[in-house]
Design a protein around this motif. Structure first.
Motif, short mmCIF file in Angstrom:
data_model
loop_
_atom_site.label_atom_id
_atom_site.label_comp_id
_atom_site.label_asym_id
_atom_site.label_seq_id
_atom_site.Cartn_x
_atom_site.Cartn_y
_atom_site.Cartn_z
N UNK A 15 0.85 -1.19 0.00
CA UNK A 15 0.00 0.00 0.00
C UNK A 15 0.88 1.24 0.00
N UNK A 16 0.81 2.02 -1.06
CA UNK A 16 1.61 3.24 -1.17
C UNK A 16 0.91 4.45 -0.56
N UNK A 17 -0.41 4.42 -0.50
CA UNK A 17 -1.16 5.56 0.02
C UNK A 17 -1.18 5.57 1.54
N UNK A 18 -1.42 4.41 2.14
CA UNK A 18 -1.43 4.26 3.60
C UNK A 18 -0.52 3.07 3.91
N UNK A 19 0.76 3.31 4.16
CA UNK A 19 1.71 2.20 4.34
C UNK A 19 1.28 1.20 5.40
N UNK A 20 1.76 -0.02 5.23
CA UNK A 20 1.33 -1.16 6.04
C UNK A 20 1.51 -0.94 7.54
N UNK A 21 2.47 -0.16 7.94
CA UNK A 21 2.71 0.07 9.37
C UNK A 21 1.50 0.63 10.10
N UNK A 22 0.64 1.32 9.39
CA UNK A 22 -0.56 1.87 10.03
C UNK A 22 -1.52 0.76 10.46
#
Length: 270
Positions: A217-224
């Motif tokens: 996910x480039x818009x909301x990176x996975x760390x979120x």
């Protein structure tokens, strides 16, 4: 075509909504810019077992637009649609900005939310990097660009390496036909930049929650996704390796199966 008027916000707004299927209700909340039409990969599978209600966020599709908005206003729009549909309590499934709206709704009106499914979304935290908020003129201008100019950017930004090529092209064709109000979508931008669902607030949400996120996910990176998992008391995380922001296109069948299994668990424990 059903419409509902949200008169609880200033200014009020007219909302376009639709439904399909019977059974336990599910309310779908779409993300930034896009109308409820973008739920097309999800609706048939969910509606085979549930009553599914979806709508156009203010500023998108057939709904009205306002010049300003908060995420709380957008959560009030969801309540308005639920009231119009005669739904007191529902499973709420939101993606991207829609996930933030779902969290806001659960915080403000926990009695209306039976469970949460939060896809490709985030809480408000120091790691949430938002694009700079442009002034009204430039902010609205970028939403007037021809679809042909933005197709390539969306193709790079929305999907991951596992996305089937034909599914991506169908999705981009669907996006090209959507309509939105530049003024109304800029109001969505304002709402996103005012989003304040912090970990301490999210920790108060005790309903079952399913967090879905792609590793690319480039818009909301996975760390979120891991931040959400840590903040929500009754959540679990499903990770889609190689999926991008639009995971419902990248891995449609798996995502739908995961969501239906989750809702089935809630039915068996209620």
């Amino acid at each position: 075509m059903p419409f509902a008027d949200n008169t609880t916000t200033d200014p009020p707004v007219r909302l376009h909504w639709q439904e399909r299927g019977t059974g336990d209700p599910i309310v779908l909340v779409m993300g930034h810019l896009f109308s409820g039409e973008m739920w097309y990969p999800v609706i048939p599978a969910l509606a085979a077992e549930h009553r599914v209600v979806w709508f156009d966020n203010r500023g998108a599709g057939r709904s009205g637009a306002t010049s300003t908005a908060t995420v709380s206003d957008l959560a009030a729009d969801v309540r308005t649609v639920m009231d119009a549909a005669g739904i007191e309590r529902a499973h709420v499934y939101g993606v991207s900005m829609g996930g933030g709206i779902a969290i806001q709704l659960a915080y403000e009106s926990p009695e209306r939310v039976r469970s949460l499914v939060l896809g490709c979304t985030a809480l408000r935290s120091p790691t949430l990097q938002q694009p700079p908020l442009r002034g009204p003129f430039l902010g609205k201008l970028r939403y007037r660009l021809p679809a042909g100019l933005t197709r390539g950017l969306r193709k790079k930004g929305l999907y991951g390496s596992i996305a089937p090529a034909d599914a991506v092209e169908r999705d981009l064709d669907t996006i090209a036909k959507l309509r939105w109000s530049p003024r109304g979508v800029y109001a969505q931008d304002l709402a996103i930049h005012g989003y304040d669902m912090t970990p301490d607030k999210v920790a108060q949400l005790t309903m079952p929650a399913l967090v879905l996120h792609g590793t690319e996910d480039k818009a909301v990176p996975y760390g979120h996704a891991t931040e959400l998992l840590e903040a929500l008391p009754a959540a679990r995380l499903v990770t889609y390796e190689g999926a991008g922001h639009n995971f419902i296109v990248d891995c449609t069948e798996r995502a739908n199966s995961d969501v239906l299994a989750f809702f089935g668990e809630q039915a068996s424990t209620s």
